[in-house]
Write a protein that holds these residues in place. Structure first.
Motif, PDB file in Angstrom:
ATOM      1  N   GLY A  36       0.819  -1.209   0.000  1.00  0.00           N
ATOM      2  CA  GLY A  36       0.000   0.000   0.000  1.00  0.00           C
ATOM      3  C   GLY A  36       0.850   1.255   0.000  1.00  0.00           C
ATOM      4  N   ALA A  37       1.886   1.261   0.838  1.00  0.00           N
ATOM      5  CA  ALA A  37       2.775   2.426   0.911  1.00  0.00           C
ATOM      6  C   ALA A  37       3.555   2.600  -0.379  1.00  0.00           C
ATOM      7  CB  ALA A  37       3.734   2.258   2.092  1.00  0.00           C
ATOM      8  N   GLY A  38       3.947   1.479  -0.994  1.00  0.00           N
ATOM      9  CA  GLY A  38       4.712   1.555  -2.234  1.00  0.00           C
ATOM     10  C   GLY A  38       3.903   2.145  -3.371  1.00  0.00           C
ATOM     11  N   ILE A  39       2.650   1.734  -3.473  1.00  0.00           N
ATOM     12  CA  ILE A  39       1.775   2.259  -4.528  1.00  0.00           C
ATOM     13  C   ILE A  39       1.453   3.725  -4.276  1.00  0.00           C
ATOM     14  CG2 ILE A  39      -0.517   2.085  -5.548  1.00  0.00           C
ATOM     15  CD1 ILE A  39      -0.397  -0.941  -5.024  1.00  0.00           C
ATOM     16  N   ALA A  40       1.152   4.062  -3.021  1.00  0.00           N
ATOM     17  CA  ALA A  40       0.801   5.441  -2.680  1.00  0.00           C
ATOM     18  C   ALA A  40       1.965   6.402  -2.899  1.00  0.00           C
ATOM     19  CB  ALA A  40       0.330   5.510  -1.228  1.00  0.00           C
ATOM     20  N   SER A  41       3.177   5.950  -2.602  1.00  0.00           N
ATOM     21  CA  SER A  41       4.352   6.823  -2.716  1.00  0.00           C
ATOM     22  C   SER A  41       4.981   6.786  -4.101  1.00  0.00           C
ATOM     23  CB  SER A  41       5.406   6.418  -1.677  1.00  0.00           C
ATOM     24  OG  SER A  41       5.899   5.108  -1.943  1.00  0.00           O
ATOM     25  N   GLY A  42       4.584   5.807  -4.924  1.00  0.00           N
ATOM     26  CA  GLY A  42       5.182   5.671  -6.242  1.00  0.00           C
ATOM     27  C   GLY A  42       6.574   5.079  -6.203  1.00  0.00           C
ATOM     28  N   SER A  43       6.914   4.388  -5.111  1.00  0.00           N
ATOM     29  CA  SER A  43       8.251   3.814  -4.960  1.00  0.00           C
ATOM     30  C   SER A  43       8.311   2.399  -5.531  1.00  0.00           C
ATOM     31  CB  SER A  43       8.649   3.787  -3.479  1.00  0.00           C
ATOM     32  OG  SER A  43       9.838   3.038  -3.301  1.00  0.00           O
ATOM     33  N   ARG A  44       9.147   2.198  -6.538  1.00  0.00           N
ATOM     34  CA  ARG A  44       9.313   0.877  -7.129  1.00  0.00           C
ATOM     35  C   ARG A  44      10.043  -0.060  -6.172  1.00  0.00           C
ATOM     36  NH1 ARG A  44       6.588  -1.765 -10.674  1.00  0.00           N
ATOM     37  NH2 ARG A  44       6.278   0.285 -11.612  1.00  0.00           N
ATOM     38  N   SER A  45      10.989   0.477  -5.387  1.00  0.00           N
ATOM     39  CA  SER A  45      11.738  -0.375  -4.467  1.00  0.00           C
ATOM     40  C   SER A  45      10.850  -0.873  -3.330  1.00  0.00           C
ATOM     41  CB  SER A  45      12.957   0.371  -3.896  1.00  0.00           C
ATOM     42  OG  SER A  45      12.562   1.507  -3.152  1.00  0.00           O
ATOM     43  N   LEU A  46       9.924  -0.036  -2.842  1.00  0.00           N
ATOM     44  CA  LEU A  46       8.991  -0.480  -1.804  1.00  0.00           C
ATOM     45  C   LEU A  46       8.056  -1.551  -2.345  1.00  0.00           C
ATOM     46  CD1 LEU A  46       7.851   2.674   0.242  1.00  0.00           C
ATOM     47  CD2 LEU A  46       9.368   0.821   0.956  1.00  0.00           C
ATOM     48  N   GLN A  47       7.585  -1.377  -3.572  1.00  0.00           N
ATOM     49  CA  GLN A  47       6.713  -2.385  -4.169  1.00  0.00           C
ATOM     50  C   GLN A  47       7.447  -3.701  -4.368  1.00  0.00           C
ATOM     51  OE1 GLN A  47       4.439  -0.899  -7.622  1.00  0.00           O
ATOM     52  NE2 GLN A  47       4.802   1.177  -6.877  1.00  0.00           N
TER      53      GLN A  47
ATOM     54  N   LEU B  91      17.769  -2.214   3.993  1.00  0.00           N
ATOM     55  CA  LEU B  91      18.855  -1.234   4.096  1.00  0.00           C
ATOM     56  C   LEU B  91      19.006  -0.462   2.786  1.00  0.00           C
ATOM     57  CD1 LEU B  91      21.603  -3.286   5.996  1.00  0.00           C
ATOM     58  CD2 LEU B  91      20.380  -1.267   6.850  1.00  0.00           C
ATOM     59  N   ALA B  92      18.872  -1.194   1.691  1.00  0.00           N
ATOM     60  CA  ALA B  92      18.985  -0.560   0.380  1.00  0.00           C
ATOM     61  C   ALA B  92      17.851   0.428   0.141  1.00  0.00           C
ATOM     62  CB  ALA B  92      19.005  -1.621  -0.713  1.00  0.00           C
ATOM     63  N   VAL B  93      16.653   0.105   0.616  1.00  0.00           N
ATOM     64  CA  VAL B  93      15.513   1.016   0.457  1.00  0.00           C
ATOM     65  C   VAL B  93      15.780   2.321   1.205  1.00  0.00           C
ATOM     66  CG1 VAL B  93      13.090   1.405   1.058  1.00  0.00           C
ATOM     67  CG2 VAL B  93      13.780  -0.767   0.040  1.00  0.00           C
ATOM     68  N   LEU B  94      16.370   2.230   2.388  1.00  0.00           N
ATOM     69  CA  LEU B  94      16.703   3.429   3.152  1.00  0.00           C
ATOM     70  C   LEU B  94      17.722   4.281   2.398  1.00  0.00           C
ATOM     71  CD1 LEU B  94      16.922   1.983   6.783  1.00  0.00           C
ATOM     72  CD2 LEU B  94      15.081   3.354   5.784  1.00  0.00           C
ATOM     73  N   LEU B  95      18.708   3.622   1.804  1.00  0.00           N
ATOM     74  CA  LEU B  95      19.703   4.347   1.007  1.00  0.00           C
ATOM     75  C   LEU B  95      19.037   4.989  -0.211  1.00  0.00           C
ATOM     76  CD1 LEU B  95      22.731   1.869   1.085  1.00  0.00           C
ATOM     77  CD2 LEU B  95      22.478   4.025   2.333  1.00  0.00           C
ATOM     78  N   ALA B  96      18.067   4.285  -0.792  1.00  0.00           N
ATOM     79  CA  ALA B  96      17.354   4.827  -1.947  1.00  0.00           C
ATOM     80  C   ALA B  96      16.581   6.085  -1.571  1.00  0.00           C
ATOM     81  CB  ALA B  96      16.398   3.777  -2.509  1.00  0.00           C
TER      82      ALA B  96
END
Length: 216
Positions: free
Chosen positions: A39-50, A157-162
């Motif tokens: 849900g957060a990935g779609i709402a934020s438009g983040s490919r890494s979260l998805q 960890l990589a998502v945080l760096l992203a």
């Protein structure tokens, strides 16, 4: 000797119970995190979260399979590990393809959401990884579960760096790069599991053939 056999059997039973308990906890954590992160990935438009959310979903399915074969013969555990390895490999390829397609579009993800959700996911996966650490050198089935949790923690960890990269550059490229890294972890992890499960399956078949020849 009989007493020793009884003691070993009891020790194995306790270990199996602990293994199942850890798997149930890991399964619950992954289901909850998938629902929240997708849900957060779609709402934020983040490919890494998805991508990370899909990883949670794949891991939940893998933990469920592991629970189903826990305590079974090596051949069944090896087959389950082979299925899981193929699933992880397919997931990695899917994320890689969708990331390449996303790179052709435009838009910048919400870095703040990426950072908050990424930190929550890291805490969740870090806890699961610590519980599974003792089983990292087990059979292919146990190793596959450990690889899943390890890859998840690295991915978080990589998502945080992203998120930091998106803030610093004002572009989506750090997010896409991390999604590609997560895909790479899935591809290499799946390949490792497949190799070990095939080796164990061959070993089990060889042992069975030897036993049959001896019986004759």
């Amino acid at each position: 000797m009989a007493g020793c056999g009884s003691c070993c059997a009891e020790t194995q039973r306790i270990e199996d119970t602990r293994w199942r308990r850890v798997l149930w906890i890991a399964l619950a954590v992954n289901v909850v995190m998938f629902a929240g992160e997708i849900g957060a990935g779609i709402a934020s438009g983040s490919r890494s979260l998805q991508a990370d959310a899909l990883d949670f979903l794949g891991d939940a399915a893998n933990y469920a399979i592991s629970l189903g074969v826990a305590g079974m013969a090596l051949r069944w555990r090896s087959r389950a590990a082979l299925l899981k390895g193929g699933t992880i490999l397919a997931f990695g390829l899917y994320v890689l393809v969708t990331t390449i397609l996303a790179a052709m579009g435009r838009g910048v993800p919400q870095a703040g959401t990426m950072g908050i959700v990424g930190m929550i996911a890291l805490i969740a996966n870090g806890g699961v990884a610590l519980m599974l650490y003792r089983y990292r050198s087990g059979d292919a089935n146990m190793r596959s579960v450990w690889i899943c949790s390890r890859n998840d923690a690295i991915g978080n960890l990589a998502v945080l760096l992203a998120a930091a990269g998106v803030i610093g550059t004002g572009t989506a490229w750090p997010d896409l790069a991390v999604a590609a890294i997560i895909a790479g972890l899935g591809i290499t992890g799946g390949a490792q599991i497949i190799r070990q499960s095939l080796a164990e399956f061959k070993l089990d078949r060889g042992s069975g053939n030897t036993a049959q020849a001896t019986a004759r």
